[in-house]
Scaffold this motif. Structure first.
Motif, PDB file in Angstrom:
ATOM      1  N   LEU A 268      34.374  29.981  42.156  1.00 38.87           N
ATOM      2  CA  LEU A 268      35.630  29.343  41.746  1.00 38.87           C
ATOM      3  C   LEU A 268      36.843  29.994  42.431  1.00 38.87           C
ATOM      4  CD1 LEU A 268      34.974  28.799  37.921  1.00 38.87           C
ATOM      5  CD2 LEU A 268      35.093  27.045  39.706  1.00 38.87           C
ATOM      6  N   TYR A 269      36.846  31.331  42.423  1.00 41.83           N
ATOM      7  CA  TYR A 269      38.002  32.020  43.019  1.00 41.83           C
ATOM      8  C   TYR A 269      37.871  32.180  44.535  1.00 41.83           C
ATOM      9  CZ  TYR A 269      40.068  33.026  38.516  1.00 41.83           C
ATOM     10  OH  TYR A 269      40.671  32.899  37.280  1.00 41.83           O
ATOM     11  N   LEU A 277      45.615  34.513  42.044  1.00 39.60           N
ATOM     12  CA  LEU A 277      45.206  35.876  42.384  1.00 39.60           C
ATOM     13  C   LEU A 277      45.089  36.093  43.887  1.00 39.60           C
ATOM     14  CD1 LEU A 277      42.366  36.539  39.753  1.00 39.60           C
ATOM     15  CD2 LEU A 277      44.704  37.397  39.682  1.00 39.60           C
ATOM     16  N   GLU A 278      45.469  35.057  44.645  1.00 38.93           N
ATOM     17  CA  GLU A 278      45.277  35.189  46.089  1.00 38.93           C
ATOM     18  C   GLU A 278      46.236  36.189  46.722  1.00 38.93           C
ATOM     19  OE1 GLU A 278      48.033  31.678  45.431  1.00 38.93           O
ATOM     20  OE2 GLU A 278      46.176  32.457  44.566  1.00 38.93           O
ATOM     21  N   GLU A 279      47.380  36.423  46.047  1.00 42.26           N
ATOM     22  CA  GLU A 279      48.355  37.371  46.582  1.00 42.26           C
ATOM     23  C   GLU A 279      48.231  38.753  45.952  1.00 42.26           C
ATOM     24  OE1 GLU A 279      50.252  36.673  49.067  1.00 42.26           O
ATOM     25  OE2 GLU A 279      49.743  34.538  49.160  1.00 42.26           O
ATOM     26  N   ILE A 284      40.398  41.279  43.494  1.00 39.53           N
ATOM     27  CA  ILE A 284      38.950  41.508  43.573  1.00 39.53           C
ATOM     28  C   ILE A 284      38.441  42.337  42.407  1.00 39.53           C
ATOM     29  CG2 ILE A 284      39.294  43.529  45.058  1.00 39.53           C
ATOM     30  CD1 ILE A 284      36.329  41.084  45.089  1.00 39.53           C
ATOM     31  N   TRP A 285      39.266  43.327  41.976  1.00 37.70           N
ATOM     32  CA  TRP A 285      38.855  44.188  40.870  1.00 37.70           C
ATOM     33  C   TRP A 285      38.878  43.433  39.540  1.00 37.70           C
ATOM     34  CZ3 TRP A 285      36.513  48.006  42.885  1.00 37.70           C
ATOM     35  CH2 TRP A 285      36.929  48.546  44.105  1.00 37.70           C
ATOM     36  N   ILE A 286      39.872  42.552  39.442  1.00 35.00           N
ATOM     37  CA  ILE A 286      39.947  41.727  38.219  1.00 35.00           C
ATOM     38  C   ILE A 286      38.712  40.835  38.109  1.00 35.00           C
ATOM     39  CG2 ILE A 286      41.231  39.875  37.072  1.00 35.00           C
ATOM     40  CD1 ILE A 286      43.798  41.091  38.273  1.00 35.00           C
ATOM     41  N   LEU A 287      38.345  40.203  39.218  1.00 31.91           N
ATOM     42  CA  LEU A 287      37.177  39.323  39.222  1.00 31.91           C
ATOM     43  C   LEU A 287      35.898  40.105  38.916  1.00 31.91           C
ATOM     44  CD1 LEU A 287      37.898  36.981  42.265  1.00 31.91           C
ATOM     45  CD2 LEU A 287      38.187  36.493  39.848  1.00 31.91           C
ATOM     46  N   LEU A 288      35.774  41.300  39.497  1.00 30.22           N
ATOM     47  CA  LEU A 288      34.601  42.125  39.221  1.00 30.22           C
ATOM     48  C   LEU A 288      34.525  42.501  37.744  1.00 30.22           C
ATOM     49  CD1 LEU A 288      34.445  44.532  42.303  1.00 30.22           C
ATOM     50  CD2 LEU A 288      32.781  42.774  41.671  1.00 30.22           C
ATOM     51  N   ILE A 292      31.608  41.447  35.143  1.00 27.13           N
ATOM     52  CA  ILE A 292      30.821  42.447  34.415  1.00 27.13           C
ATOM     53  C   ILE A 292      30.886  42.209  32.912  1.00 27.13           C
ATOM     54  CG2 ILE A 292      30.674  44.905  33.826  1.00 27.13           C
ATOM     55  CD1 ILE A 292      31.585  45.487  36.730  1.00 27.13           C
ATOM     56  N   ILE A 293      32.090  41.908  32.402  1.00 27.13           N
ATOM     57  CA  ILE A 293      32.254  41.691  30.958  1.00 27.13           C
ATOM     58  C   ILE A 293      31.439  40.476  30.509  1.00 27.13           C
ATOM     59  CG2 ILE A 293      33.910  41.026  29.172  1.00 27.13           C
ATOM     60  CD1 ILE A 293      35.996  42.718  30.669  1.00 27.13           C
TER      61      ILE A 293
END
Length: 308
Positions: A268-269, A277-279, A284-288, A292-293
């Motif tokens: 999706l992202y 979140l592209e800027e 990347i850390w948020i998506l990871l 994980i959650i």
């Protein structure tokens, strides 16, 4: 192999034929075949019938000769079929009595030793046949004990690990039991026919008839019991294998669903459209973290429902 036996308080081997002796031939050679067909003048059709491995037990009379075929058990050298049954023919006329088998069998030798030990006096040709039926029934029981040991061994191996080799061993044993049950039923039919021959009823030893009937019945019952046990065992292990397969498929499906969560988020992202979140340098850390959650939550949910 050809051997001559005289009946004198048990079977004693003699060097050549004499009237009313018993001729035993196992796995006949061409020379022995000529002896049977040319010297003794046994009907060739009888000889050919005994040679057929699938020949059924029966009584037949031709030109004064009487043929009685029974099936006896043998231990086979074939790994895939450790035990099987073969036809044994008893042919007699006047003072000639011959038994023919085209395979080596322990029944004849054991019968000879037993007759010596018990000092058995055989009265007539039908007495021979009944005693051979009794001896073959005893050997069915002996081999059935060995079959039962093979069943227990295969069961112990299956408890440790369910492999194709152990299941194939059970299938081989089941095939042996089918041969035993079929042959014992046919021998029982033969025995009933002999028992009801009106012309010879007065000659029969009643105690011997009872012994043969009891041993045949016991051998049939034992074979049926082992067959039922084996069938139930194979059905049970088939259910275990099916259940194990279902568990494996359930676990694989659960793992696929868990792995699909981060894949879906990344897909999706990863699209070439604005997503907020592209800027961001922390995108990347948020998506990871989100992956994980959600994956951890999925594992917790599956564990709680016992889908793992």
């Amino acid at each position: 192999m050809k051997a001559f036996y005289t009946n004198d308080n048990g079977l004693l081997e003699i060097p050549k034929w004499i009237p009313n002796c018993w001729i035993s031939i196992e796995d006949p050679t061409e020379t022995e075949k000529k002896y049977l067909l040319e010297e003794l003048q046994i009907p060739e059709a009888f000889y050919n019938d005994i040679e057929d491995i699938d020949e059924r037990p029966r009584i037949e009379v031709e030109d004064g000769w009487t043929l009685i075929i029974m099936r006896v058990p043998i231990k086979s050298n074939d790994i895939k079929l450790p035990f099987q049954t073969i036809p044994m023919g008893v042919i007699f006329k006047d003072d000639i009595c011959v038994t023919i088998t085209f395979y080596k069998t322990e029944v004849i030798y054991d019968f000879m030793l037993y007759s010596r030990r018990k000092c058995i006096q055989v009265k007539n040709n039908f007495d021979w046949v009944l005693r051979l039926l009794l001896s073959s029934s005893v050997w069915y029981l002996k081999y059935l004990k060995q079959v039962n040991q093979k069943i227990k061994l295969a069961e112990d191996n299956l408890e440790k690990s369910i492999k194709n080799e152990e299941l194939q061993a059970l299938l081989q044993i089941e095939k042996c039991l089918v041969f035993f049950i079929t042959s014992l039923k046919a021998n029982d039919v033969l025995f009933q026919r002999i028992k009801n021959l009106k012309a010879h009823k007065a000659e029969y030893d009643l105690d011997l008839l009872e012994d043969v009937e009891i041993e045949l019945s016991q051998a049939q019952d034992t074979a049926n019991i082992y067959s039922n046990i084996l069938t139930g065992m194979m059905d049970a292990y088939a259910s275990v294998i099916s259940n194990n397969m279902n568990n494996i498929m359930k676990q694989m499906t659960s793992i696929s669903i868990i792995l699909m969560i981060p894949t879906l988020i990344a897909s999706l992202y990863g699209m070439n459209v604005p997503n907020g979140l592209e800027e961001s340098k922390y995108g990347i850390w948020i998506l990871l973290l989100v992956s994980i959650i959600l994956s951890t939550f999925g594992v917790f949910l599956f564990k709680r429902r016992r889908w793992f």
